[in-house]
Design a protein around this motif. Structure first.
Motif, mmCIF file in Angstrom:
data_model
loop_
_atom_site.group_PDB
_atom_site.id
_atom_site.type_symbol
_atom_site.label_atom_id
_atom_site.label_comp_id
_atom_site.label_asym_id
_atom_site.label_seq_id
_atom_site.Cartn_x
_atom_site.Cartn_y
_atom_site.Cartn_z
ATOM 1 N N UNK A 9 1.659 -13.325 -5.808
ATOM 2 C CA UNK A 9 1.353 -11.894 -5.513
ATOM 3 C C UNK A 9 0.324 -11.740 -4.510
ATOM 4 N N UNK A 10 0.482 -10.706 -3.503
ATOM 5 C CA UNK A 10 -0.319 -10.589 -2.574
ATOM 6 C C UNK A 10 -1.893 -10.183 -3.233
ATOM 7 N N UNK A 11 -1.435 -9.087 -3.966
ATOM 8 C CA UNK A 11 -2.535 -8.253 -4.432
ATOM 9 C C UNK A 11 -2.538 -8.169 -6.082
ATOM 10 N N UNK A 12 -3.872 -7.884 -6.509
ATOM 11 C CA UNK A 12 -3.694 -7.383 -7.861
ATOM 12 C C UNK A 12 -2.911 -6.011 -8.046
ATOM 13 N N UNK A 13 -1.685 -6.128 -8.893
ATOM 14 C CA UNK A 13 -1.031 -4.926 -8.759
ATOM 15 C C UNK A 13 -1.042 -4.220 -10.221
ATOM 16 N N UNK A 66 -10.468 -3.782 -20.098
ATOM 17 C CA UNK A 66 -11.028 -3.754 -18.357
ATOM 18 C C UNK A 66 -10.544 -2.665 -17.892
ATOM 19 N N UNK A 67 -11.265 -2.437 -16.584
ATOM 20 C CA UNK A 67 -10.704 -1.401 -15.949
ATOM 21 C C UNK A 67 -10.680 -2.050 -14.585
ATOM 22 N N UNK A 68 -9.268 -2.426 -13.903
ATOM 23 C CA UNK A 68 -9.140 -3.282 -13.171
ATOM 24 C C UNK A 68 -8.589 -2.395 -11.900
ATOM 25 N N UNK A 69 -9.441 -2.717 -10.558
ATOM 26 C CA UNK A 69 -8.775 -2.227 -9.345
ATOM 27 C C UNK A 69 -7.736 -2.879 -9.033
ATOM 28 N N UNK A 70 -6.703 -2.051 -8.357
ATOM 29 C CA UNK A 70 -5.421 -2.568 -8.202
ATOM 30 C C UNK A 70 -4.779 -2.010 -6.642
ATOM 31 N N UNK A 71 -3.894 -2.545 -6.078
ATOM 32 C CA UNK A 71 -3.265 -2.128 -4.922
ATOM 33 C C UNK A 71 -1.785 -2.383 -4.917
ATOM 34 N N UNK A 72 -1.275 -1.146 -4.765
ATOM 35 C CA UNK A 72 0.432 -1.128 -4.461
ATOM 36 C C UNK A 72 0.742 -0.632 -3.322
ATOM 37 N N UNK A 73 1.418 -1.055 -2.430
ATOM 38 C CA UNK A 73 1.841 -0.466 -1.275
ATOM 39 C C UNK A 73 3.378 -0.100 -1.200
ATOM 40 N N UNK A 74 4.261 -0.625 -2.323
ATOM 41 C CA UNK A 74 5.768 -0.310 -2.088
ATOM 42 C C UNK A 74 6.208 1.030 -1.988
ATOM 43 N N UNK A 75 5.296 2.136 -2.457
ATOM 44 C CA UNK A 75 5.729 3.574 -2.039
ATOM 45 C C UNK A 75 4.778 4.080 -1.185
ATOM 46 N N UNK A 76 4.358 3.307 -0.143
ATOM 47 C CA UNK A 76 3.240 4.077 0.793
ATOM 48 C C UNK A 76 3.707 5.325 1.398
ATOM 49 N N UNK A 77 4.886 5.261 1.790
ATOM 50 C CA UNK A 77 5.402 6.513 2.492
ATOM 51 C C UNK A 77 5.441 7.857 1.446
ATOM 52 N N UNK A 116 -8.142 -7.451 8.919
ATOM 53 C CA UNK A 116 -7.057 -7.007 9.442
ATOM 54 C C UNK A 116 -6.327 -8.205 10.128
ATOM 55 N N UNK A 117 -4.803 -8.218 10.142
ATOM 56 C CA UNK A 117 -4.278 -9.292 10.744
ATOM 57 C C UNK A 117 -2.775 -8.707 10.748
ATOM 58 N N UNK A 118 -1.769 -9.568 11.385
ATOM 59 C CA UNK A 118 -0.435 -9.116 11.540
ATOM 60 C C UNK A 118 0.428 -9.877 10.460
ATOM 61 N N UNK A 119 -0.187 -10.236 9.413
ATOM 62 C CA UNK A 119 0.757 -11.010 8.275
ATOM 63 C C UNK A 119 0.018 -10.724 7.092
ATOM 64 N N UNK A 120 0.837 -10.694 5.970
ATOM 65 C CA UNK A 120 0.335 -10.805 4.499
ATOM 66 C C UNK A 120 -0.567 -9.522 4.249
ATOM 67 N N UNK A 121 -1.653 -9.932 3.801
ATOM 68 C CA UNK A 121 -2.670 -9.022 3.100
ATOM 69 C C UNK A 121 -3.306 -8.348 4.256
ATOM 70 N N UNK A 180 4.074 -20.813 -6.454
ATOM 71 C CA UNK A 180 5.052 -19.604 -6.813
ATOM 72 C C UNK A 180 6.141 -19.430 -5.672
ATOM 73 N N UNK A 181 6.934 -18.511 -6.193
ATOM 74 C CA UNK A 181 8.066 -18.338 -5.052
ATOM 75 C C UNK A 181 7.820 -17.739 -3.893
ATOM 76 N N UNK A 182 6.674 -17.366 -3.633
ATOM 77 C CA UNK A 182 6.270 -16.614 -2.141
ATOM 78 C C UNK A 182 5.951 -17.805 -1.169
#
Length: 897
Positions: free
Chosen positions: A34-38, A61-72, A309-314, A596-598
């Motif tokens: 995983x790139x992020x904790x989703x 727990x109260x876990x902070x998460x990031x998901x960007x699949x639905x960013x639009x 910030x970068x051009x790849x991954x996270x 992992x598969x990534x």
């Protein structure tokens, strides 16, 4: 109820019921797949999947998460956000369905003054798993009989909504989701199956009770049986609950996001109306303000967890969030930098729950502001050009051409997603297909240019002529010697009729067993012989697909252009290369198992005895991970797996799960290399050993970064691995004899010796420093008056470095007091003379400047130098001139004073 209070009430409720409170993990997931904790359960995956024993039977727990699949969708709906907080409670073989359901209902419906969230039970709906004959009757019975939820508010749904699995064989089980009815003003009646805008999901309860096998998709899998330990994994969206408890319309209006939204509206001179109706004239501005509120918070939290910030991954995700927020503000009419205003607002909204955003804000701000400045420069250079292109496309009534989009990307660095977004706002599509084709052409040109440099030929005309007779038939899969006819003979890039002894040539045959460098596999070498000639093949390239060109040297005789030849590959080198090539497949499979598969292949190179393998991965591998990869590969070698090749249709190969190298082009028919069936299955046109035991062994040499988001491992195989290990063993034997300890105690003895050595070095340095201090004090007594300036000149002889001269001169200058004083010291460092001069303020006022003195003195030494007026340094080549250099300094002090 504020978000901070919701989180604290959640933790307090479950702590009071025997749960261990676990702090939020980082947004950067420790799960390598995983790139992020989703999701809130991600940190607990090892316990839920029984990879590790859980340190507690219950957790919350109260876990902070990031998901960007639905960013639009962000800003468009009430429930889509990129950063969110997931509250969860977990049971590892402790309570199960009844406990989870009872806890959830109690916390949601208990009045707030009694420690709950006080939701109206009549507004709550639940779903349970029901798919044909498969029904979670236990969960339904608990909801209806124990909790008392009316049957009409317990809705059955299928695998797509109410069954959880990891996407691969392992634990899984049915779910039960809890929805809140926001009321008739928000949509249709009938429950969540009818309208998920009115009925909004707030909590999902996962009942992990089955062992799944043959997982083909989310809805297609086999159940192998019951798990020995049944677990509970739940997740409640804190922002969604906050939206309900705070009486606001969407998650962007909750207390942790709304302050940024309001400040953004103030900067833009806009009034936020909260509309979600696309027909409302305020809708576009409201969406942009919601995007800003969401993305600014997400960026703050990502940077706080170390993402840059970068051009790849996270890094690319973060870059996109920042740039979308800045772009939204520009569309609202704000062209100046916005992050220096908005980021502190988000910090203040979040610091109550996450204090790090305040304590580390200087670093966070530095990263964010630099990215905004960079993006504003990109916008400035590219927007004008894009607007011209958009006007032209509108006038022509066509989409924005892929060529224009490519030009913006290639010339201005304008991101394609930004071009798509701006074009969409202008009501225009973009010819994405043409853009992709141009990007691919550019990539291919780069590859051909690199190959042209290697072959020495950028002009492919002569090769095209030779290729007109058809592809070179490659026989090397089945044989290492092939009789063939010469199709073409080149010297210096031009076709000739005969090649003479000693000439370097390029040779094209009708058929060849020589493998042309491709797919990371080095080319074969060997001999081409015939009537009266011997040609040594040093390299084989394919300047165009299907044509093999042998680079060679005529060692004996003359080679005519119409000769019949015997082409023979160096068998030992080929076999050693095959060992390395097959080992790259093993390394790829091992990385999948360990990381992992990534961890996907991004490049490779292999030759006799050696391989390097590049793969997509953001972080350095730990020593344990490297050791695990090496162990997995050697275990596969030891098990002597079959290595088989099959030619099949590309679609069939993909259906079997064969992996391909990203960016490579494949025809409809492909060659697939399988190791023990599905243990490793990859597209590959290279040559391989027939069984893994033929490799012998693999020794991993190291792992390093080869660019953002890409890592490289290097290894030796076969005889080279043996030689390396033998040399290492011999070194260990030498060290054990040197230190007179068994090999098992060698590390401890070396560590102890190094520690003693460092301590001794520190003591020597201390004594040397004391000696320099004493010498510096002695220099003061040697000061002479030169035209009213107290001057010290001293030759220190051999010194370790120029720092020693500085340690002599500066304290001596300070000890000379406030009167005009100058110190000039020389020394020899590694055989070269060095001069250092220091002056005090009074001397400089009198016209004595250190830089000018050093330049003159260093010139006498046969070199140069300079520096500031107070301290300067120089050097030269002739140490014998040190006395003359010091004399020149003395002369200039007298003259300039």
């Amino acid at each position: 109820m504020k978000s901070q209070d919701i989180a604290q009430r959640w933790i307090s409720f479950f702590e009071a019921r025997g749960h261990t409170a676990v702090p939020s993990a980082s947004l950067v997931s420790s799960d390598p797949s995983l790139l992020f904790t989703v999701a809130g359960m991600v940190p607990f995956i090892p316990y839920l999947t029984a990879v590790e024993p859980a340190p507690y039977p219950r957790a919350t727990s109260v876990q902070k998460c990031i998901r960007t699949a639905d960013i639009e969708e962000v800003g468009q709906t009430a429930r889509h956000g990129t950063f969110f907080q997931m509250a969860g409670n977990f049971s590892f073989g402790d309570y199960f369905k009844e406990g989870a359901i009872t806890f959830a209902w109690e916390l949601l419906t208990t009045p707030q003054d009694q420690g709950g969230f006080g939701l109206d039970p009549e507004r709550l709906w639940v779903t349970v798993y029901e798919d044909g004959e498969e029904k979670d009757e236990e969960a339904r019975r608990i909801w209806e009989d124990k909790i008392g939820v009316p049957t009409e508010r317990v809705v059955g749904t299928g695998k797509a909504d109410n069954y959880w699995n990891t996407g691969q064989p392992g634990p899984g089980g049915p779910c039960s989701e809890i929805y809140y009815d926001r009321g008739a003003a928000y949509g249709l009646e009938g429950g969540p199956a009818v309208d998920e805008t009115r009925y909004i999901e707030i909590w999902n309860l996962v009942f992990m009770q089955y062992q799944l096998s043959a997982v083909r998709s989310k809805t297609d899998f086999d159940v192998a049986g019951e798990l020995p330990q049944r677990n509970i994994d739940t997740g409640l969206g804190l922002e969604r609950l906050a939206m309900i408890l705070q009486g606001v319309e969407n998650i962007y209006e909750t207390d942790q996001v709304r302050p940024v939204l309001d400040r953004a509206a103030e900067m833009a001179g806009k009034a936020y109306t909260g509309t979600e109706d696309p027909a409302d004239p305020h809708h576009a501005d409201d969406v942009r303000l919601r995007v800003v509120g969401d993305h600014i918070r997400s960026s703050l939290m990502l940077i706080s967890d170390g993402v840059t910030p970068s051009n790849e991954g996270r890094g690319y995700v973060l870059r996109r969030l920042i740039r979308r927020a800045v772009r939204a503000m520009r569309l609202l009419g704000v062209e100046e930098p916005v992050l220096p205003v908005l980021l502190p607002v988000s910090r203040d909204a979040m610091k109550g729950v996450y204090p790090v955003v305040e304590t580390d804000f200087e670093r966070i701000a530095r990263v964010a502001y630099a990215e905004e400045r960079s993006f504003l420069r990109t916008i400035a250079s590219g927007t004008a050009r894009l607007e011209e292109a958009l006007e032209g496309a509108k006038a022509a009534g066509t989409p924005l051409s892929g060529a224009d989009a490519f030009s913006l990307h290639d010339t201005y660095g304008f991101p394609i997603d930004l071009t798509l977004e701006i074009a969409g706002e202008a009501g225009l599509a973009v010819d994405r297909e043409q853009f992709t084709a141009l990007m691919e052409e550019q990539r291919q040109r780069a590859k051909k240019d690199a190959k042209a440099k290697k072959t020495g030929h950028a002009d492919l005309t002569v090769y095209r002529e030779l290729h007109e007779a058809g592809d070179t038939h490659f026989t090397g899969y089945d044989e290492l010697s092939t009789e063939s006819a010469v199709r073409g003979l080149l010297v210096g890039g031009s076709r000739v009729q005969v090649a003479e002894q000693g000439q370097e040539i390029e040779l094209v045959l009708d058929a060849t067993p020589f493998y042309a460098e491709a797919g990371g596999q080095a080319a074969d070498t060997g001999l081409i012989t015939g009537d009266g000639f011997v040609v040594e093949v040093t390299d084989v390239q394919a300047p165009m697909r299907g044509l093999s060109v042998h680079r060679a040297i005529v060692r004996e005789g003359e080679l005519p252009a119409n000769a019949t030849v015997l082409a023979s590959v160096d068998a030992a080198r080929r076999h050693a290369g095959e060992e390395a090539h097959t080992a790259t497949h093993l390394v790829h499979a091992a990385l999948h198992q360990v990381l992992g598969p990534e961890a996907l292949q991004s490049g490779s190179f292999n030759k006799a005895g050696y391989l390097r393998f590049d793969f997509t991965w953001a972080d350095a591998m730990s020593a344990a991970a490297r050791s695990d990869v090496e162990a997995v590969v050697n275990h596969a070698i030891n098990r002597d797996f079959d290595v088989l090749t099959r030619v099949m249709k590309k679609d069939e190969a993909k259906a079997l799960g064969a992996t391909s190298l990203f960016g490579e082009k494949y025809g409809d028919t492909v060659r697939v290399v399988e190791i023990d069936g599905a243990w490793s299955r990859e597209f590959c046109g290279g040559t391989h050993v027939s069984r893994t035991a033929n490799i012998g062994s693999l020794t991993l040499l190291g792992e390093a970064s080869v660019g953002s988001g890409n890592r490289r491992v290097e290894a030796l195989v076969g005889l080279e691995a043996f030689r390396h290990n033998a040399a290492e063993r011999a070194l260990v034997n030498d060290l054990t004899e040197m230190f007179r300890v068994p090999s098992g105690e060698l590390r401890e003895r070396i560590t102890s010796t190094v520690a003693k050595l460092r301590a001794a070095e520190k003591e020597v340095e201390r004594l040397r420093h004391e000696k320099l201090q004493a010498a510096s004090a002695a220099l003061v007594a040697a000061a002479t008056d030169v035209a009213g300036v107290r001057l010290v000149t001293h030759d220190a002889g051999e010194v370790a470095s120029a720092d020693d001269l500085r340690a002599l001169a500066l304290p001596a200058r300070d000890r000379l007091g406030a009167d005009a004083s100058t110190v000039a010291v020389t020394g020899v460092v590694s055989g070269k003379p060095v001069l250092l001069v220091a002056t005090n303020q009074a001397a400089r006022d009198a016209g004595v400047k250190a830089g000018a003195l050093v330049r003159a003195g260093a010139k006498v030494l046969g070199g140069g130098g300079g520096g500031k007026d107070d301290v300067a340094q120089g050097g030269g080549q002739d140490a014998a001139q040190i006395p003359a250099a010091l004399a020149e300094v003395t002369r200039l002090v007298a003259q300039r004073a």
